[in-house]
Write an enzyme that holds these catalytic residues in place. Structure first.
Site, PDB file in Angstrom:
ATOM      1  N   GLU A 204       1.150  -2.000  -3.787  1.00  0.00           N
ATOM      2  CA  GLU A 204      -0.301  -2.075  -3.643  1.00  0.00           C
ATOM      3  C   GLU A 204      -0.686  -2.880  -2.400  1.00  0.00           C
ATOM      4  O   GLU A 204      -1.511  -2.454  -1.596  1.00  0.00           O
ATOM      5  CB  GLU A 204      -0.943  -2.737  -4.875  1.00  0.00           C
ATOM      6  CG  GLU A 204      -0.669  -2.020  -6.169  1.00  0.00           C
ATOM      7  CD  GLU A 204       0.571  -2.519  -6.913  1.00  0.00           C
ATOM      8  OE1 GLU A 204       1.648  -2.671  -6.277  1.00  0.00           O
ATOM      9  OE2 GLU A 204       0.465  -2.730  -8.124  1.00  0.00           O
TER      10      GLU A 204
ATOM     11  N   GLU B 204      11.904  -5.096  -1.603  1.00  0.00           N
ATOM     12  CA  GLU B 204      12.525  -6.306  -2.115  1.00  0.00           C
ATOM     13  C   GLU B 204      13.327  -7.022  -1.041  1.00  0.00           C
ATOM     14  O   GLU B 204      13.586  -6.480   0.034  1.00  0.00           O
ATOM     15  CB  GLU B 204      13.460  -5.951  -3.284  1.00  0.00           C
ATOM     16  CG  GLU B 204      12.751  -5.405  -4.478  1.00  0.00           C
ATOM     17  CD  GLU B 204      13.682  -5.052  -5.617  1.00  0.00           C
ATOM     18  OE1 GLU B 204      13.163  -4.846  -6.710  1.00  0.00           O
ATOM     19  OE2 GLU B 204      14.924  -4.967  -5.414  1.00  0.00           O
TER      20      GLU B 204
ATOM     21  N   CYS C  82      -1.203  -8.906  -6.587  1.00  0.00           N
ATOM     22  CA  CYS C  82      -1.850  -7.667  -6.141  1.00  0.00           C
ATOM     23  C   CYS C  82      -3.290  -7.599  -6.632  1.00  0.00           C
ATOM     24  O   CYS C  82      -4.184  -7.187  -5.903  1.00  0.00           O
ATOM     25  CB  CYS C  82      -1.063  -6.454  -6.607  1.00  0.00           C
ATOM     26  SG  CYS C  82       0.475  -6.229  -5.688  1.00  0.00           S
TER      27      CYS C  82
END
Length: 143
Positions: free
Chosen positions: A65, A54, A99
Site C-alpha cells: 500500500e 522485505e 499503512c
C-alpha cells in the site's frame, strides 16, 4: 445510480483488483513468503502499483500500500479515487497500522478502499472507516 454506471464502476474495481494481483506477483518476500499487491487509482485514471518488499532487517520492509502511494506521490500525482489491496488470505487482507496512517494522511477521507483476497472475497470501506480518529497534521497545530 444507473445500471450502466454501476456496471462501469464494477468493471473499474475488477480491473483495479487485477492490477493489484499483478503487482503482488512482483513482491520480494524471501522471509515471510507473504505476497501483497496494491493498486492506487488516481482521479485522472492513472494506476500506480505496489508490492511488499522485505529485507533481512525487518524494520526496513515496505508494504504494498505504501509502495503504491509513495510512487504516485513522488511522481506528482496526489489526488486519488480508489485503492485495492490483495493477498492470499482467508479474509480480505487488512492493511497494517503504518499503512492505515499513511493512507489516512495522503488520501481523501471518503476515498474507496477495496480489500480482497485470492478467493474473490471483497470488503469495501472508506479511508475514514479504515482508521477512525486518525492522528493528522491538524493535531500537530492544536494549541
Amino acid at each position: 445510480m444507473s445500471q450502466d454506471r454501476k456496471e462501469e464502476t464494477l468493471v473499474k474495481i475488477e480491473q483495479l483488483i487485477d492490477e493489484a494481483k499483478a503487482a503482488r506477483e512482483m513482491a520480494y518476500t524471501p522471509y515471510s513468503k507473504f505476497k501483497v499487491g496494491a493498486a492506487l487509482l488516481t482521479q485522472d485514471g492513472k494506476v500506480y502499483k505496489g508490492c511488499n518488499i522485505e529485507n533481512a532487517a525487518y524494520s526496513m520492509c515496505n508494504c504494498a500500500e505504501r509502495t503504491a502511494i509513495f510512487k504516485a506521490f513522488s511522481e506528482g500525482d496526489k489526488v486519488y479515487s480508489t485503492l485495492a489491496v490483495v493477498a492470499d488470505t482467508d479474509r480480505p487482507v487488512p492493511p497494517c497500522g503504518a499503512c492505515r496512517q499513511v493512507i489516512s494522511e495522503l488520501c481523501p477521507k471518503d476515498m474507496k478502499v477495496i480489500l480482497t483476497n485470492l478467493h474473490g472475497d471483497i470488503t469495501e470501506l472508506t479511508v475514514q472507516e479504515l482508521l477512525p480518529g486518525a492522528f493528522s497534521a491538524e493535531d500537530l497545530h492544536e494549541s
